[in-house]
Design an enzyme around this catalytic site. Structure first.
Site, PDB file in Angstrom:
ATOM      1  N   TRP A 340       0.820  -1.213   0.000  1.00 41.53           N
ATOM      2  CA  TRP A 340       0.000   0.000   0.000  1.00 41.53           C
ATOM      3  C   TRP A 340       0.858   1.269   0.000  1.00 41.53           C
ATOM      4  O   TRP A 340       0.619   2.211  -0.754  1.00 41.53           O
ATOM      5  CB  TRP A 340      -0.920  -0.020   1.216  1.00 41.53           C
ATOM      6  CG  TRP A 340      -1.833   1.161   1.312  1.00 41.53           C
ATOM      7  CD1 TRP A 340      -1.718   2.229   2.153  1.00 41.53           C
ATOM      8  CD2 TRP A 340      -3.021   1.403   0.539  1.00 41.53           C
ATOM      9  NE1 TRP A 340      -2.750   3.120   1.967  1.00 41.53           N
ATOM     10  CE2 TRP A 340      -3.571   2.629   0.973  1.00 41.53           C
ATOM     11  CE3 TRP A 340      -3.677   0.694  -0.467  1.00 41.53           C
ATOM     12  CZ2 TRP A 340      -4.733   3.169   0.446  1.00 41.53           C
ATOM     13  CZ3 TRP A 340      -4.838   1.231  -1.008  1.00 41.53           C
ATOM     14  CH2 TRP A 340      -5.362   2.447  -0.549  1.00 41.53           C
ATOM     15  N   GLU A 381      -0.463  -1.759  -5.847  1.00 42.85           N
ATOM     16  CA  GLU A 381      -1.816  -1.361  -5.459  1.00 42.85           C
ATOM     17  C   GLU A 381      -2.095   0.080  -5.916  1.00 42.85           C
ATOM     18  O   GLU A 381      -1.867   1.008  -5.162  1.00 42.85           O
ATOM     19  CB  GLU A 381      -1.982  -1.489  -3.935  1.00 42.85           C
ATOM     20  CG  GLU A 381      -1.720  -2.893  -3.423  1.00 42.85           C
ATOM     21  CD  GLU A 381      -1.900  -3.020  -1.915  1.00 42.85           C
ATOM     22  OE1 GLU A 381      -2.681  -2.240  -1.321  1.00 42.85           O
ATOM     23  OE2 GLU A 381      -1.258  -3.906  -1.332  1.00 42.85           O
ATOM     24  N   TYR A 382      -2.618   0.265  -7.207  1.00 44.59           N
ATOM     25  CA  TYR A 382      -3.111  -0.760  -8.128  1.00 44.59           C
ATOM     26  C   TYR A 382      -2.778  -0.329  -9.546  1.00 44.59           C
ATOM     27  O   TYR A 382      -2.817   0.869  -9.844  1.00 44.59           O
ATOM     28  CB  TYR A 382      -4.629  -0.944  -8.005  1.00 44.59           C
ATOM     29  CG  TYR A 382      -5.053  -1.382  -6.628  1.00 44.59           C
ATOM     30  CD1 TYR A 382      -5.522  -0.448  -5.717  1.00 44.59           C
ATOM     31  CD2 TYR A 382      -4.943  -2.705  -6.223  1.00 44.59           C
ATOM     32  CE1 TYR A 382      -5.906  -0.844  -4.440  1.00 44.59           C
ATOM     33  CE2 TYR A 382      -5.330  -3.094  -4.951  1.00 44.59           C
ATOM     34  CZ  TYR A 382      -5.798  -2.160  -4.053  1.00 44.59           C
ATOM     35  OH  TYR A 382      -6.161  -2.536  -2.802  1.00 44.59           O
TER      36      TYR A 382
END
Length: 607
Positions: A340, A381-382
């Site tokens: 993330w 992501e992503y």
């Protein structure tokens, strides 16, 4: 938005007698010809996946379509997408939905369903007429051949054998399908497939064709892994059980590689993803060098029981992982990059995939720890979508990056990726070519968690890791089953999909309603972050009060949490096996109990 599957006929096609001229069409459609064909896309014994494809073979547009068929007693549709499916007894009817009824000449559309029971469709009609444009009425399609058996498996070939199909007019030949794509047509009941890649998983099915050129249902699938290669073999169950080990967990969480030994988890897993390496300036780089290879461990903290010395060439987590692999030789370790926080660098990496891949291999093969890592995992992501930041690399970027990694690392390393589980129509799975990229990757870690949480601070309360949809789910397509089905429909082989399990819960406060769907006032307090808490804490602090959609929830005081338990994990593993998935993975080790009960539940469930 309406949830749509773009279903492709990935496995054997059963071309049922369907139609030329549409006899009951409206006057504007009277000259329109159309066909409908059925494909059995998967089979897990007690049920199967199916797909119908309607094609306009005429010269004028088709404004609507209705497909009808009969199932033998005991076979039924359990769920469907991209069509409205109803039944009267064993007679089933599928009508187009609003967006896919109009078909221009030459155009086609597919809809899919999951079914239970052993039967195949028969007596098909399309808009009241026949479905294939002229097969002799009553000429039955051939039966399914026997499930192939594999023998003489080498690095690059495998021999397949199967029992013959039956047909009232006689069998003409057999199509052999590898991972849903036809690779050969043979007249006998054996075939040797050559030119394969060593250390690679393949899935084979066979379907028969009769003398009228009708194809029957596909056989059961046989899974084959060629010999050779450096990839990590799965456990005794043939399934992957992979856990993430976080680099930063050695600090506040006080979780170290040795905890995998003391918890009993090391003997039950097959792979570890070490998280995370960073992506900076389009290149892979080590993030926290102290945690990775500098921290000194005392004898009692060390896997080997030997203290690190000040002048040894490698210390830290990497050395502990080396010791763990010496103690448990079956474990393979992958270096995971991104996550993330660090996914923002992938956009630049995608501008020069070959240079990115080269930088990653240099990190993985650093002479100080080259023996520690068996592969690389990319957690972007992503791609072409928004996470912490938004990416605009385009739908082909992820495939290009995956191909470059495989080209650089070759067949002796594992190359995998953690990917979105957004099964909604037009969602993140639709934003990138995950189907095309899968040919270069050993598997996908499908992040089937974090669907719902207290970022929606007033609710509605909803489980963060639902296995299936349920009445009242806040967003269609936000569940494991829809995500897996969508990835399969895009061409990703089942065996290359791992189901994700979170070793934590997500929760709200200010909640009075026990069942899902209640309102809240904000995020529930957590040890490290509001709205999230480890399973090892929640199991006692807020015990389960109910289950929904294959996962658990808990209402205690004014707090509402959802999380997986050994019981719900057992159900998810049964589902994963029935779907033919390659196994499961979890985030992350430190959320489990001291005796590793969640790891044990995954291990037991995959057997």
């Amino acid at each position: 938005m309406r949830f749509r599957h773009r279903v492709a006929a990935l496995a054997a096609c059963l071309s049922l007698p369907l139609a030329g001229l549409v006899g009951l069409a409206s006057p504007a459609q009277a000259a329109t010809s159309a066909t409908a064909t059925f494909s059995k896309t998967s089979d897990w014994g007690t049920g199967f996946g199916g797909s119908w494809t309607v094609k306009n073979t005429g010269t004028t547009s088709l404004s609507s379509w209705t497909v009808e068929w009969d199932f033998p007693s005991g076979t039924k549709v359990t769920s469907a997408w991209d069509a409205t499916v109803t039944n009267s007894g064993d007679h089933w009817t599928a009508k187009n939905v609003g967006w896919n009824g109009t078909l221009a000449p030459g155009a086609s559309v597919s809809f899919g369903f999951n079914g239970s029971g052993p039967g195949s469709p028969s007596n098909c009609k399309l808009n009241g007429g026949s479905c294939d444009g002229g097969s002799t009425p009553g000429d039955a399609a051939p039966s399914a051949p026997g499930t192939p058996t594999a023998s003489d498996v080498t690095d690059t070939s495998v021999k397949l054998s199967w029992s013959a199909a039956t047909d009232d007019k006689g069998i003409k030949n057999y199509d052999v399908l590898r991972d849903g794509t036809k690779v050969a047509t043979v007249t006998g009941t054996t075939y040797t497939n050559t030119g394969l890649t060593k250390g690679t998983d393949y899935s084979y099915t066979v379907q028969a064709r009769d003398t009228a050129d009708q194809t029957g249902p596909a056989s059961g699938a046989v899974q084959v892994r060629t010999t050779g290669g450096g990839g990590g073999e799965p456990g005794p169950s043939g399934k992957v059980n992979l856990g993430y080990f976080t680099e930063w967990g050695i600090y506040g969480r006080n979780y170290h590689v040795k905890n995998l030994v003391t918890s009993g988890s090391a003997s039950k897993i097959t792979h570890i993803n070490y998280a995370f390496g960073n992506v900076k300036n389009g290149q892979c780089t080590v993030d926290d060098t102290f945690a990775a290879y500098e921290k000194a461990y005392t004898a009692d903290q060390s896997v080997s029981g030997t203290a690190d010395t000040w002048d040894q060439p490698l210390r830290g987590n990497f050395n502990q992982l080396r010791q763990l692999k010496a103690k448990y030789p079956h474990i393979k370790v992958l270096y995971s990059f991104g996550g993330w926080t660090y996914s923002g660098g992938f956009g630049q990496a995608a501008q020069n995939p070959a240079a990115f891949a080269k930088s990653c291999k240099a990190v993985v093969e650093d002479p100080r720890w080259a023996d520690v890592f068996d592969g690389i995992d990319i957690d972007w992501e992503y791609p072409n979508a928004c996470g912490l930041t938004c990416d605009t690399s385009g739908p082909a970027a992820f495939k290009n990056l995956s191909q470059a990694l495989r080209n650089e690392f070759g067949s002796n390393y594992l190359v995998t990726a953690a990917i979105t589980a957004d099964g909604s129509s037009g969602g993140k799975i639709d934003a990138a070519d995950y189907g095309g990229a899968s040919q270069y990757l050993d598997w996908y870690n499908v992040m089937t968690y974090d669907y719902f949480g207290a970022w929606a601070n007033t609710g509605p309360t909803a489980p963060h890791s639902p296995l299936t949809s349920y009445s009242g789910i806040p967003t269609a397509g936000f569940n494991s089953a829809d995500a897996i089905a969508k990835l399969k429909a895009k061409g990703v082989p089942s065996a290359k999909l791992l189901l994700g399990i979170g070793f934590y819960g997500r929760g709200w406060t200010g909640v009075t309603q026990s069942a899902p769907g209640g309102t809240a006032t904000g995020a529930a307090p957590g040890t490290y972050e509001a709205g999230i808490e480890d399973y090892k804490v929640l199991k006692n602090a807020c015990p389960v009060t109910g289950t929904v959609a294959g996962t658990a929830y808990a209402h205690c005081g004014n707090q509402w949490w959802s999380y997986d338990t050994p019981s719900t994990i057992a159900g998810k593993m049964t589902w994963a096996k029935n779907q033919g998935l390659g196994g499961a993975f979890f985030w992350e080790f430190s959320g489990d109990t001291a005796n590793g009960e969640l790891v044990s539940a995954i291990n037991s469930g995959l057997k």
